[in-house]
Design a protein around this motif. Structure first.
Motif, short mmCIF file in Angstrom:
data_model
loop_
_atom_site.label_atom_id
_atom_site.label_comp_id
_atom_site.label_asym_id
_atom_site.label_seq_id
_atom_site.Cartn_x
_atom_site.Cartn_y
_atom_site.Cartn_z
N GLY A 209 -2.12 3.84 3.41
CA GLY A 209 -3.51 3.58 3.04
C GLY A 209 -4.46 4.65 3.48
N GLY A 210 -4.02 5.53 4.38
CA GLY A 210 -4.86 6.61 4.84
C GLY A 210 -4.68 7.85 3.98
N ALA A 211 -5.29 8.93 4.43
CA ALA A 211 -5.14 10.20 3.72
C ALA A 211 -3.69 10.65 3.81
CB ALA A 211 -6.06 11.25 4.33
N ARG B 243 -2.67 9.54 -4.75
CA ARG B 243 -3.77 8.59 -4.72
C ARG B 243 -3.31 7.28 -4.09
NH1 ARG B 243 -4.75 4.78 -8.55
NH2 ARG B 243 -3.40 5.87 -10.04
N VAL B 244 -4.12 6.72 -3.21
CA VAL B 244 -3.76 5.46 -2.56
C VAL B 244 -3.78 4.32 -3.57
CG1 VAL B 244 -4.46 3.75 -0.82
CG2 VAL B 244 -4.60 6.20 -0.30
N ILE B 245 -2.73 3.51 -3.57
CA ILE B 245 -2.70 2.30 -4.40
C ILE B 245 -2.52 1.11 -3.47
CG2 ILE B 245 -1.88 3.39 -6.52
CD1 ILE B 245 0.97 2.48 -5.76
N SER B 246 -3.32 0.07 -3.71
CA SER B 246 -3.30 -1.13 -2.86
C SER B 246 -3.20 -2.36 -3.75
CB SER B 246 -4.57 -1.19 -2.01
OG SER B 246 -4.69 -2.46 -1.40
N ARG B 247 -2.20 -3.17 -3.50
CA ARG B 247 -2.02 -4.38 -4.30
C ARG B 247 -3.15 -5.37 -4.06
NH1 ARG B 247 3.71 -7.73 -4.65
NH2 ARG B 247 3.24 -8.80 -6.63
N ALA B 248 -3.64 -5.45 -2.82
CA ALA B 248 -4.71 -6.39 -2.51
C ALA B 248 -6.03 -5.96 -3.13
CB ALA B 248 -4.85 -6.53 -0.99
N ASP B 249 -6.32 -4.67 -3.09
CA ASP B 249 -7.62 -4.18 -3.55
C ASP B 249 -7.68 -3.98 -5.05
OD1 ASP B 249 -8.37 -4.17 -0.90
OD2 ASP B 249 -8.01 -2.01 -0.62
N GLU B 250 -6.60 -3.46 -5.63
CA GLU B 250 -6.58 -3.17 -7.07
C GLU B 250 -5.23 -3.60 -7.66
OE1 GLU B 250 -8.88 0.73 -8.11
OE2 GLU B 250 -7.67 1.14 -6.31
N VAL C 276 0.86 -1.18 0.00
CA VAL C 276 0.00 0.00 0.00
C VAL C 276 0.89 1.23 0.00
CG1 VAL C 276 -1.82 1.28 1.19
CG2 VAL C 276 -1.80 -1.22 1.30
N ALA C 277 0.60 2.18 -0.89
CA ALA C 277 1.40 3.40 -0.97
C ALA C 277 0.54 4.50 -1.58
CB ALA C 277 2.66 3.16 -1.80
N THR D 18 6.04 6.43 -0.14
CA THR D 18 5.93 5.27 0.75
C THR D 18 5.80 5.66 2.22
OG1 THR D 18 8.35 5.11 0.88
CG2 THR D 18 7.24 3.84 -0.85
N GLN D 19 5.99 6.95 2.51
CA GLN D 19 5.87 7.40 3.90
C GLN D 19 5.58 8.89 3.94
OE1 GLN D 19 9.28 8.29 6.61
NE2 GLN D 19 8.72 6.35 7.61
N PHE D 20 4.67 9.28 4.83
CA PHE D 20 4.41 10.69 5.12
C PHE D 20 4.79 10.99 6.56
CE2 PHE D 20 1.68 10.84 1.35
CZ PHE D 20 1.82 12.15 0.94
N ASP D 21 5.28 12.21 6.77
CA ASP D 21 5.49 12.74 8.12
C ASP D 21 6.31 11.81 9.00
OD1 ASP D 21 3.93 14.83 7.21
OD2 ASP D 21 2.10 14.09 8.15
N ASP D 22 7.37 11.25 8.42
CA ASP D 22 8.30 10.37 9.14
C ASP D 22 7.60 9.18 9.78
OD1 ASP D 22 10.25 12.20 8.45
OD2 ASP D 22 10.19 13.25 10.37
#
Length: 374
Positions: free
Chosen positions: A79-81, A46-53, A38-39, A69-73
């Motif tokens: 998967g969130g906003a 935009r969220v991308i999920s290997r399991a969902d799409e 998930v990234a 791949t990471q926000f705010d350290d």
């Protein structure tokens, strides 16, 4: 090779963005093996999920765009906003290829990578040079563990170290090349000290005013490093060089005036903005949009100086300016822009950087032609 992978490499090669030297390594090191389950993808995060799409996730893995791949350290869960600031990512493939080309790597070289991130660049280097010749440093232990897993699964085992990359890694020095996947305002002395004379440091470099460029510095026997800017390169700033996000309050005595300098002339021209950023140091700049239209803000937190230019709908011929504090920031911008015009509107590729101890000198055309001491 899956179709998305092949298509990306064909497109990069056709556009002249992937050299024949590096293409075999891009073929053998699939990017999707380094993309988290998930990234966040693209400029809109935009969220991308290997399991969902799974198909959309794979398409994103082989698009020529960034994947955060990471926000705010790590304070924001995948998967969130999106959070306030991206703090780790897979860079655009075209930029990765450009940086590797700019480093002028040949077989047998020893390379230090600053910022392991996903591990993809480290894997490309290891595929070219062998695991024993690649050392990669990552400041974030969580990010590093994920990269180590991905590297193992891909069959690579370069040396990976959890540490602040601005200190380099003396245990494996000297290096033929130092490559940074994070941006710096000041080139760390350790990078120069750990690079052999004649070796190169390739790093994204920037100034307070938005202006990100890739620079290639050749290290001299006297401990200095100097070289030209290569191409635009916007990267996250290394953690211990981040600037404050505080704003200067627009209070106190202010000077009102007008300007005929249009926003696009300065802030939508890569070369003009770079020259202005050099000559107006320690000045943050951003654009605000509201009911009154567009406003450009300038801040110098250290001196408490500020400026605001009200462009409205940008249809006029001159625009209102307010400035406060000991520096007249907008006056400095206008003077810097005039210098750039008088100098023949030089493009950023004519500029270069020399690092000498704590001093950074910005020059044009040759190191002796110093434009500014930074």
């Amino acid at each position: 090779m899956i179709k998305q992978h092949a298509r990306l490499l064909d497109e990069l090669a056709a556009a002249g963005r992937l050299s024949e030297v590096w293409r075999p390594h891009f073929e053998r090191v699939p990017r999707h093996e380094f993309v988290p389950e998930v990234a966040w993808f693209g400029w809109d995060n935009r969220v991308i999920s290997r399991a969902d799409e799974p198909e959309a996730w794979l398409d994103a893995a082989y698009a020529d765009g960034p994947i955060v791949t990471q926000f705010d350290d790590g304070k924001v869960l995948p998967g969130g906003a999106p959070g306030l600031s991206p703090s780790s990512s897979l860079s655009m493939p075209r930029i990765v290829a450009r940086m590797l080309d700019a480093a002028m790597i040949v077989d047998g070289m020893r390379v230090l990578e600053i910022g392991t991130g996903s591990g993809w660049s480290a894997a490309l280097l290891a595929d070219r040079l062998g695991d024993a010749n690649v050392t990669s440093i990552e400041i974030d232990a969580t990010i590093l563990r994920a990269a180590q897993r991905a590297l193992r699964q891909a069959g690579h085992a370069p040396t990976t170290v959890a540490a602040d990359g601005t200190g380099g890694y003396a245990a494996h020095a000297p290096y033929d090349r130092v490559l940074a996947t994070c941006s710096v305002y000041r080139v760390p002395p350790a990078w120069i000290a750990q690079t052999r004379p004649g070796g190169f440091i390739v790093t994204p470099w920037r100034l307070a005013m938005p202006s990100g460029l890739l620079v290639r510095l050749e290290v001299d026997e006297d401990g200095t490093a100097s070289g030209p800017f290569v191409c635009p390169a916007w990267f996250m700033v290394t953690r211990n060089q981040r600037r404050s996000t505080d704003q200067v309050p627009m209070t106190g005595p202010a000077l009102d005036g007008r300007t005929s300098l249009r926003r696009g002339e300065v802030f939508e021209s890569e070369s003009a903005q770079f020259a202005v950023a050099v000559l107006v140091p320690n000045c943050d700049q951003w654009t605000e949009s509201g009911d009154a239209g567009v406003t450009v803000r300038l801040d110098d937190l250290a001196s408490g100086s500020w400026a605001a230019v009200a462009y409205g709908d940008e249809s006029g011929t001159d625009f209102a300016v307010r400035q406060g504090g000991p520096r007249r920031l907008w006056d400095e911008v206008e003077a810097a822009y005039a210098w750039w015009q008088d100098a023949g509107r030089p493009e950023y590729i004519r500029f270069g950087l020399t690092v000498d101890g704590a001093t950074q000198r910005l020059w044009i055309d040759e190191p002796a032609a110093v434009v500014a001491n930074l």
